[in-house]
Design a protein around this motif. Sequence first.
Motif, short mmCIF file in Angstrom:
data_model
loop_
_atom_site.label_atom_id
_atom_site.label_comp_id
_atom_site.label_asym_id
_atom_site.label_seq_id
_atom_site.Cartn_x
_atom_site.Cartn_y
_atom_site.Cartn_z
N HIS A 86 0.85 -1.07 0.10
CA HIS A 86 0.04 0.00 -0.13
C HIS A 86 0.89 1.23 -0.08
O HIS A 86 1.93 1.27 -0.51
N HIS B 134 2.90 -7.22 3.80
CA HIS B 134 1.41 -6.83 4.16
C HIS B 134 0.87 -7.22 5.27
O HIS B 134 1.51 -7.98 6.16
N CYS B 135 -0.30 -6.87 5.81
CA CYS B 135 -1.16 -7.44 7.15
C CYS B 135 -2.37 -7.86 6.42
O CYS B 135 -2.86 -7.08 5.62
N GLU C 158 -1.84 -0.31 7.94
CA GLU C 158 -0.91 -1.45 7.26
C GLU C 158 0.20 -0.84 6.54
O GLU C 158 1.20 -1.51 6.82
ZN LIG Z 1 -2.50 -5.21 1.78
#
Ligand SMILES: [Zn+2]
Length: 176
Positions: free
Chosen positions: A9, A74-75, A24
């Motif tokens: 992101h 990522h989360c 995130e």
């Molecule tokens: Zn993500």
Amino acid sequence: MKIFLNAGHGGNDPGAVGKSGLKEKNVAVQVVKILKERLILNGYPVQTYQEKYHYTEVSKEANKSGAALFISVHCNSAANPQAHGTEVLYYPTSNKGKELAAILQNELTKATGLYNRGIKPRGDLHVLKSTNAPAILAELAFISNPGEEKLLKENPEMFANAIWEAIKIYKTKGLL
Ligand SMILES: [Zn+2]
């Protein structure tokens, strides 16, 4: 053997946001920053990138970089706050990607003690599909789960170290 690290992101896209307001995109930056330090200290060429306007930038940058390995951080997130655990995604036809995903999944669950959700083939994710190098995407933990959100906020180093261990094992196997 340059390694390309993508913090997921970025720009106007915060990614998922936890109950405490943790974003995130910021967790990803923290983890990538620590991981980059480890790699540089050990002589690995590294390039980091977080999207500014659109996610399609990421694979373009990765392909320009000539990297031998691509890792996106990522989360995970779900509507159910009890969803939990760690998982690593790879592109279905990439043997090296699958291998690295398995190594990383093992290291992540070992280091964090989080529930092992396994590795998952994903043919639909742009970043895995459009990157030339073996590519994986790590969903470190659920930012939507308050306990895991706390862990992501307070201990990004633990996640970074697990990825670093996985890269070392991947290299030892002659894959890098
Ligand atoms: Zn993500």
